[in-house]
Design a protein around this motif. Structure first.
Motif, PDB file in Angstrom:
ATOM      1  N   SER A  10      66.852  30.140 -44.424  1.00  0.00           N
ATOM      2  CA  SER A  10      66.917  31.452 -45.063  1.00  0.00           C
ATOM      3  C   SER A  10      67.341  32.494 -44.040  1.00  0.00           C
ATOM      4  N   GLY A  11      68.038  33.512 -44.531  1.00  0.00           N
ATOM      5  CA  GLY A  11      68.451  34.629 -43.693  1.00  0.00           C
ATOM      6  C   GLY A  11      67.964  35.935 -44.287  1.00  0.00           C
ATOM      7  N   TRP A  12      68.714  37.007 -44.051  1.00  0.00           N
ATOM      8  CA  TRP A  12      68.380  38.316 -44.611  1.00  0.00           C
ATOM      9  C   TRP A  12      69.541  38.803 -45.465  1.00  0.00           C
ATOM     10  N   VAL A  13      69.244  39.171 -46.715  1.00  0.00           N
ATOM     11  CA  VAL A  13      70.248  39.763 -47.579  1.00  0.00           C
ATOM     12  C   VAL A  13      70.094  41.287 -47.527  1.00  0.00           C
ATOM     13  N   GLU A  14      71.211  41.988 -47.628  1.00  0.00           N
ATOM     14  CA  GLU A  14      71.219  43.453 -47.539  1.00  0.00           C
ATOM     15  C   GLU A  14      71.386  44.044 -48.933  1.00  0.00           C
ATOM     16  N   MET A  15      70.688  45.165 -49.184  1.00  0.00           N
ATOM     17  CA  MET A  15      70.766  45.861 -50.469  1.00  0.00           C
ATOM     18  C   MET A  15      70.975  47.343 -50.222  1.00  0.00           C
ATOM     19  N   VAL A  16      71.580  48.032 -51.191  1.00  0.00           N
ATOM     20  CA  VAL A  16      71.761  49.476 -51.097  1.00  0.00           C
ATOM     21  C   VAL A  16      71.279  50.131 -52.385  1.00  0.00           C
ATOM     22  N   SER A  17      70.878  51.401 -52.265  1.00  0.00           N
ATOM     23  CA  SER A  17      70.383  52.156 -53.414  1.00  0.00           C
ATOM     24  C   SER A  17      70.664  53.632 -53.190  1.00  0.00           C
ATOM     25  N   SER A  18      70.916  54.348 -54.260  1.00  0.00           N
ATOM     26  CA  SER A  18      71.076  55.803 -54.160  1.00  0.00           C
ATOM     27  C   SER A  18      69.799  56.536 -54.532  1.00  0.00           C
ATOM     28  N   ASP A  19      68.806  55.817 -55.091  1.00  0.00           N
ATOM     29  CA  ASP A  19      67.615  56.497 -55.617  1.00  0.00           C
ATOM     30  C   ASP A  19      66.296  55.821 -55.255  1.00  0.00           C
TER      31      ASP A  19
END
Length: 444
Positions: free
Chosen positions: A54-63
Motif C-alpha cells: 500500500s502507498g498514499w493516495v492524494e485527494m483535493v477539496s475546495s470545501d
C-alpha cells in the motif's frame, strides 16, 4: 456494493488501474491548504484491491467535505521497494517547510512509518547517478519531499531506521508539529505517545524529549495541535476491541508545554460506540496557533466480512474541533439546511427529548437513544452482521444540545454541549422514515 449506497459527500477510493471500487483506504492523514490553487490537499493509506503493498493516495477539496481522488503520491516501485515481503507505507503526516529550514522554501515534507523496504532518492536517479536506496527496516520512518503541494517527489530518505526506538516498540503514524524551539514529531508506541525533536533530516539525527502514557495497548494515530500560546491539544486513536469495547475510539488531552515537556491539565474521550474509527486532526492553514482544527473521521470495517458498504475504508465529511473551558468540542463541519431527498437527515434536539427514548426508524430496524442517569445510552436494533460493541455513550444533561446525522450507511450522534460524539455503521440500502423537524446535509 452499490454506489447508490455511498453516503453523501463520502470519499472512498477507486482502483487506479481499472476505475472500479476494488480499492482500499485507511487512516486519513494531514490536511494542508494551497492559497494559490484555493484547494485543500489530504492523503490516505491506499492500495488497489485489498492486498499489500500500500502507498498514499492524494485527494483535493475546495470545501473540506467533497474530496476528489487524484494520484498515488507515494507508490511502491517508485518511492519505495520490496525487500523480502510486500512492504507498505503506513500512517504519517505532512508539513510545509515555509521558511526553508531543512529543504527549499515551500517544500512539502511527508513523514511516514514504513514496513520493511528500500527508499529511493529520486533526485539522485534523475541526475543519472545510481539511485541512493536506504533501508527502513520494519517500523522505520521515511521522509519524502516535493516542491509544493500536488508535485512529484524529488527527494527521499530514512529519518529513523528500525531500532532507533530504544525500547524496540512498534512505531506508527508520526505526526509533525512545531514549537517555538523547533520541529518535532509525535509517534504512537504501543501504550504511549512519544515526542521526538528533529535536528536535521540526516538519518538518526533525532532525540526523544517526552512521552505520554495512554493505556496498556492499542495506541495509534497521534495528533498535536496548538490552540493558544501555551494550550496544546493531543489526541490518539485507541484499539478497544480486545477489551470488548468499541473497535476504535479517541482519547484527548489538553496540555501546557513546560520546559519542553507536555503537562496534562484536562483529558477526555471523543468517540463512543463506533465499529471502526480513526481520527486525524489538522490545522490545514499551518498557522502558528489554530483558531480551530478540522477532524476527519475514517470509517472502515475492513476487519470483518459484513453487509457494511464502507468495509474498504473512506471518510465522510469533516468535523470542527474547538477548545473552551478546559474541554474539546466536536461539531459537524458539513453544511446543514432544509431537508432534501438525498439520503440524509439531521435532527437538532435537546437531550431531554431522549428521557422517554428518541426513536429513529430504519427499514432494517430501529435505533433508540435514551437519557438515563445523566448518560446517553442506546438500543441498536438495526439488523446487521456487524458486531455491536457498546450500548453506552458519554455524559449528558437534559438541556444539552444534540445533533444526530443520518447519512445513508452512517449514523453520528453529537453531544454539542459536552463535546463528545459516537459513530455507527448501517447496512447497505438502509432507508429512514423521517421524524418531525428533519433537516439535511446540503451542497455548498
Amino acid at each position: 456494493m452499490n454506489l447508490k449506497d455511498q453516503p453523501f459527500k463520502w470519499y472512498s477510493p477507486k482502483n487506479t488501474e481499472d476505475g472500479s471500487l476494488d480499492a482500499w483506504a485507511n487512516d486519513p492523514c494531514s490536511i494542508l491548504y494551497d492559497k494559490e490553487q484555493k484547494l485543500y490537499y489530504s492523503w490516505m493509506l491506499f492500495r488497489n484491491g485489498r492486498d499489500f503493498p500500500s502507498g498514499w493516495v492524494e485527494m483535493v477539496s475546495s470545501d473540506l467535505n467533497t474530496w476528489t481522488q487524484t494520484e498515488i503520491r507515494i507508490k511502491e516501485g517508485r518511492e519505495f521497494f520490496q525487500i523480502s515481503y510486500p512492504p507498505a507505507a503506513m500512517g504519517g503526516s505532512v508539513w510545509i517547510d515555509d521558511n526553508g529550514q531543512f529543504f527549499d522554501k515551500g517544500d512539502v515534507v511527508f513523514l511516514i512509518s514504513m514496513q520493511e523496504c528500500k527508499i529511493m532518492d529520486s533526485q539522485t536517479s534523475v541526475r543519472g547517478v545510481k539511485a541512493n536506496q536506504d533501508y527502513t527496516g520494519d517500523s522505520g520512518i521515511a521522509y519524502y519531499v516535493s516542491h509544493g503541494l500536488g508535485k512529484p517527489i524529488y527527494k527521499a530518505g530514512v529519518l529513523a531506521p528500525q531500532g532507533k526506538n530504544p525500547t524496540s516498540t512498534d512505531w506508527r503514524d508520526p505526526y509533525v508539529y512545531e514549537t517555538d524551539k523547533g520541529l518535532y514529531f509525535a509517534i504512537s508506541a504501543h501504550d504511549r505517545v512519544e515526542f521526538w525533536k528533529i535536528n536535521s533530516f540526516n538519518t538518526d539525527d533525532i532525540e526523544k524529549v517526552d512521552q505520554l502514557y495512554v493505556r496498556p495497548f492499542g495506541v495509534e494515530v497521534p495528533n498535536v495541535i496548538r490552540f493558544g500560546e501555551n494550550t496544546w491539544y493531543i489526541c490518539c486513536s485507541v484499539q478497544d476491541a480486545p477489551e470488548g469495547k468499541p473497535f476504535q475510539s479517541a482519547y484527548w488531552y489538553l496540555c501546557n508545554l513546560i520546559e519542553g515537556k507536555f503537562k496534562v491539565y484536562a483529558q477526555g474521550q471523543h468517540e463512543y460506540g463506533t465499529e471502526g474509527y480513526a481520527q486525524r486532526v489538522a490545522n490545514p492553514w499551518q498557522t502558528r496557533i489554530a483558531p480551530f482544527a478540522i477532524s476527519r473521521t475514517m470509517a472502515a470495517n475492513w476487519a470483518y466480512n459484513t453487509d457494511i458498504w464502507e468495509w474498504k475504508g473512506g471518510c465522510f465529511g469533516s468535523e470542527q474541533l474547538t477548545i473552551k473551558d478546559n474541554n474539546a468540542f466536536l461539531a459537524p463541519y458539513d453544511w446543514i439546511g432544509n431537508y432534501s431527498d438525498n439520503g440524509t437527515a439531521v435532527y437538532k434536539l435537546k437531550a431531554k427529548e431522549m428521557v422517554q427514548g428518541y426513536r429513529l426508524k430504519f427499514n432494517k430496524g430501529d435505533f433508540i437513544f435514551h437519557l438515563k442517569s445523566n448518560k446517553i445510552t442506546w438500543n441498536n436494533n438495526v439488523n446487521t452482521t456487524l458486531l455491536k460493541w457498546t450500548s453506552t455513550g458519554g455524559p449528558a444533561n437534559e438541556n444539552d444540545d444534540i445533533i444526530i446525522v443520518w447519512n445513508k450507511t452512517t449514523l453520528t450522534f453529537y453531544n454539542i454541549t459536552q463535546g463528545w460524539n459516537a459513530h455507527f455503521m448501517l447496512p447497505q440500502s438502509t432507508t429512514h422514515t423521517l421524524n418531525a423537524n428533519a433537516m439535511g446535509l446540503i451542497n455548498y
